[in-house]
Design an enzyme around this catalytic site. Sequence first.
Site, PDB file in Angstrom:
ATOM      1  N   GLN A 202       0.780  -1.251   0.000  1.00  0.00           N
ATOM      2  CA  GLN A 202       0.000   0.000   0.000  1.00  0.00           C
ATOM      3  C   GLN A 202       0.810   1.299   0.000  1.00  0.00           C
ATOM      4  O   GLN A 202       0.492   2.237  -0.749  1.00  0.00           O
ATOM      5  CB  GLN A 202      -0.960   0.014   1.203  1.00  0.00           C
ATOM      6  CG  GLN A 202      -1.902   1.197   1.191  1.00  0.00           C
ATOM      7  CD  GLN A 202      -2.800   1.320   2.411  1.00  0.00           C
ATOM      8  OE1 GLN A 202      -3.322   2.386   2.677  1.00  0.00           O
ATOM      9  NE2 GLN A 202      -3.004   0.258   3.156  1.00  0.00           N
TER      10      GLN A 202
ATOM     11  N   GLY B 286      -7.937  20.365  19.140  1.00  0.00           N
ATOM     12  CA  GLY B 286      -7.497  21.759  19.157  1.00  0.00           C
ATOM     13  C   GLY B 286      -8.035  22.512  20.356  1.00  0.00           C
ATOM     14  O   GLY B 286      -8.455  21.918  21.358  1.00  0.00           O
ATOM     15  N   GLY B 287      -8.055  23.826  20.250  1.00  0.00           N
ATOM     16  CA  GLY B 287      -8.453  24.657  21.372  1.00  0.00           C
ATOM     17  C   GLY B 287      -9.960  24.843  21.514  1.00  0.00           C
ATOM     18  O   GLY B 287     -10.425  25.456  22.468  1.00  0.00           O
TER      19      GLY B 287
ATOM     20  N   ASP C  12       0.548   3.828   5.968  1.00  0.00           N
ATOM     21  CA  ASP C  12       0.811   3.466   4.576  1.00  0.00           C
ATOM     22  C   ASP C  12       0.486   4.620   3.627  1.00  0.00           C
ATOM     23  O   ASP C  12       1.370   5.210   3.001  1.00  0.00           O
ATOM     24  CB  ASP C  12      -0.045   2.258   4.186  1.00  0.00           C
ATOM     25  CG  ASP C  12       0.552   0.957   4.705  1.00  0.00           C
ATOM     26  OD1 ASP C  12       1.742   0.941   5.013  1.00  0.00           O
ATOM     27  OD2 ASP C  12      -0.186  -0.033   4.788  1.00  0.00           O
TER      28      ASP C  12
HETATM   29  N1  COA Z   1      11.878 -10.309  -9.342  1.00  0.00           N
HETATM   30  C1  COA Z   1      12.542 -11.058  -8.434  1.00  0.00           C
HETATM   31  N2  COA Z   1      12.510 -10.808  -7.102  1.00  0.00           N
HETATM   32  C2  COA Z   1      11.782  -9.768  -6.699  1.00  0.00           C
HETATM   33  C3  COA Z   1      11.074  -8.942  -7.590  1.00  0.00           C
HETATM   34  C4  COA Z   1      11.142  -9.244  -8.972  1.00  0.00           C
HETATM   35  N3  COA Z   1      10.504  -8.525  -9.892  1.00  0.00           N
HETATM   36  N4  COA Z   1      10.442  -7.988  -6.877  1.00  0.00           N
HETATM   37  C5  COA Z   1      10.733  -8.211  -5.597  1.00  0.00           C
HETATM   38  N5  COA Z   1      11.541  -9.285  -5.474  1.00  0.00           N
HETATM   39  C6  COA Z   1      12.113  -9.853  -4.251  1.00  0.00           C
HETATM   40  C7  COA Z   1      13.121  -8.932  -3.607  1.00  0.00           C
HETATM   41  O1  COA Z   1      14.382  -9.024  -4.219  1.00  0.00           O
HETATM   42  C8  COA Z   1      13.136  -9.465  -2.184  1.00  0.00           C
HETATM   43  O2  COA Z   1      13.874 -10.653  -2.109  1.00  0.00           O
HETATM   44  P1  COA Z   1      15.011 -10.955  -0.989  1.00  0.00           P
HETATM   45  O3  COA Z   1      14.376 -10.761   0.340  1.00  0.00           O
HETATM   46  O4  COA Z   1      15.405 -12.372  -1.270  1.00  0.00           O
HETATM   47  O5  COA Z   1      16.135 -10.003  -1.186  1.00  0.00           O
HETATM   48  C9  COA Z   1      11.655  -9.764  -2.032  1.00  0.00           C
HETATM   49  O6  COA Z   1      11.093  -9.964  -3.304  1.00  0.00           O
HETATM   50  C10 COA Z   1      10.923  -8.549  -1.452  1.00  0.00           C
HETATM   51  O7  COA Z   1      10.722  -8.838  -0.251  1.00  0.00           O
HETATM   52  P2  COA Z   1      10.106  -7.916   0.896  1.00  0.00           P
HETATM   53  O8  COA Z   1      10.101  -6.490   0.607  1.00  0.00           O
HETATM   54  O9  COA Z   1      10.881  -8.369   2.101  1.00  0.00           O
HETATM   55  O10 COA Z   1       8.594  -8.436   0.915  1.00  0.00           O
HETATM   56  P3  COA Z   1       7.796  -9.066   2.127  1.00  0.00           P
HETATM   57  O11 COA Z   1       6.499  -9.474   1.570  1.00  0.00           O
HETATM   58  O12 COA Z   1       8.584 -10.124   2.838  1.00  0.00           O
HETATM   59  O13 COA Z   1       7.642  -7.837   3.140  1.00  0.00           O
HETATM   60  C11 COA Z   1       6.927  -5.602   3.733  1.00  0.00           C
HETATM   61  C12 COA Z   1       6.655  -6.863   2.914  1.00  0.00           C
HETATM   62  C13 COA Z   1       5.903  -4.586   3.369  1.00  0.00           C
HETATM   63  C14 COA Z   1       6.815  -5.943   5.235  1.00  0.00           C
HETATM   64  C15 COA Z   1       8.358  -5.088   3.443  1.00  0.00           C
HETATM   65  O14 COA Z   1       8.499  -4.927   2.053  1.00  0.00           O
HETATM   66  C16 COA Z   1       8.670  -3.774   4.130  1.00  0.00           C
HETATM   67  O15 COA Z   1       8.942  -3.712   5.327  1.00  0.00           O
HETATM   68  N6  COA Z   1       8.672  -2.673   3.361  1.00  0.00           N
HETATM   69  C17 COA Z   1       9.033  -1.349   3.837  1.00  0.00           C
HETATM   70  C18 COA Z   1       7.965  -0.741   4.678  1.00  0.00           C
HETATM   71  C19 COA Z   1       6.637  -0.666   3.967  1.00  0.00           C
HETATM   72  O16 COA Z   1       6.493  -0.114   2.917  1.00  0.00           O
HETATM   73  N7  COA Z   1       5.628  -1.204   4.669  1.00  0.00           N
HETATM   74  C20 COA Z   1       4.254  -1.010   4.281  1.00  0.00           C
HETATM   75  C21 COA Z   1       3.781  -1.818   3.189  1.00  0.00           C
HETATM   76  S1  COA Z   1       2.152  -1.308   2.832  1.00  0.00           S
END
Ligand code: COA
Length: 424
Positions: free
Chosen positions: A16, A246-247, A167
């Site tokens: 998001q 607020g106030g 988000d």
């Molecule tokens: N091709 C190949 N790999 C891809 C890819 C593509 N096109 N796009 C993404 N990936 C891989 C990345 O390289 C990564 O792999 P790695 O961990 O082996 O290096 C993985 O997909 C991405 O993982 P990640 O971001 O850790 O996803 P997640 O589902 O485990 O975690 C969140 C999700 C949101 C918790 C995390 O992305 C996060 O903390 N983001 C920052 C804060 C944020 O925006 N949070 C709110 C989200 S609404």
Amino acid sequence: MKALDGIKILDFTHVQSGPTCTQLLAWFGADVIKVERPGEGDATRKQLIDVPGADSLYFTMLNHNKRSITIDTKNKRGKEILERLVKTCDVLVENFAPGALDRMGFSWERIQELNPRMIMASVKGFGPGKYEDCKVYENVAQCAGGSASTTGFRDGPPLVTGAQIGDSGTGLHLALGIVTALYQRERSGRGQRVLAPMQDGVLNLCRVKLRDQQRLEKGPLKEYSQFGEGIPFGEATPRAGNDSGGGQPGRILKCKGWETDPNAYTYFITQAAVWEKVCDVIGEPEWKTKPGYAKPVERLDKLNEIFARIEQWTMTKTKFEVMDICNPLDIPVGPILSLKEIAADEGLRATGTIVEVDHPERGPYLSVGCPIKMSDSPVEVKRSPLLGEHTDEILTEVLGYSKEEAAELRTVGATEIVKRQAAE
Ligand code: COA
């Protein structure tokens, strides 16, 4: 002509926070190219499914006006395509977990080598410090940014809010950082890194609560209901229920029908400037001059009594009647609107804030259009892309691959490698 015409965004966002940001940039005219994993795409495509086989509302409502290309960016050929995108685009936006982009081989240093004009914009849960490596979702940010500890009622647990301030709120912060960096690049010729940590974004939206934390060190917060109730304050800004932030004291009050309708309520603010009109409306004209009631500061320890009296009056009216009576008198009130009512709101539909969008897999659905209106940059909300819908056109038209190369990349190369491996 749109405000961001000609700006190309490499949209490496998911879920998001990031998608909200790039959707806004797309509405302002940027060409937003969403890079997704072959076969899967943004995880939200398949989350909270309501129409089997179709992209979810979670995805469609956050990814309007974008193009989708599927690339396996961990594969050599995929990395080459990504490199070309980095060289071609103005902005890279990402919200992967900390370190993911580095592991992929696209550190900030590498991106600068490839394209010194590139603006690299990231959402992370936390800024630099002891939590910088954490994965973070909406409610974690609400809790870490000061929102949860100050939301809810004093005698209940901390609450998260329905508004996605972690988000979507951080997506807004990031969008502002990006357009500001684009403006600076006009003069410096250089790109820069833009970071919007979710904790910081939530805290920015809780600024008034940090104000109260400091006021608390000087004495009780007299506009909080708790003051009038004689309940001592603790060391930290407390939860204030529905007290106004607020106030000008305010509360949520019952209206006619509250027994059966969970949203038959109004917000009512006893703004000092219209106190006399409030007294007349509720049938307490003597409060206009009565000692202890006439002046705002005298009323602070009587707010429960005053709002109980106002509620006696609001309970005789519907929330819309309260609005019709109070608005002409400049008494600030607001009906508690359900999402059902908002979805049907003709005014919001007329301005394009509520829009109906058609989608080939799911048919028509409602979405929230661009909430920012610009007189010289009109917004036309277009449906979200299907997974990889624009792979060929981006490879050929944006990145300059020949039709044959694009076909090869699509069928046996980088864009399909994950699918092939899965099939094998
Ligand atoms: N091709 C190949 N790999 C891809 C890819 C593509 N096109 N796009 C993404 N990936 C891989 C990345 O390289 C990564 O792999 P790695 O961990 O082996 O290096 C993985 O997909 C991405 O993982 P990640 O971001 O850790 O996803 P997640 O589902 O485990 O975690 C969140 C999700 C949101 C918790 C995390 O992305 C996060 O903390 N983001 C920052 C804060 C944020 O925006 N949070 C709110 C989200 S609404």
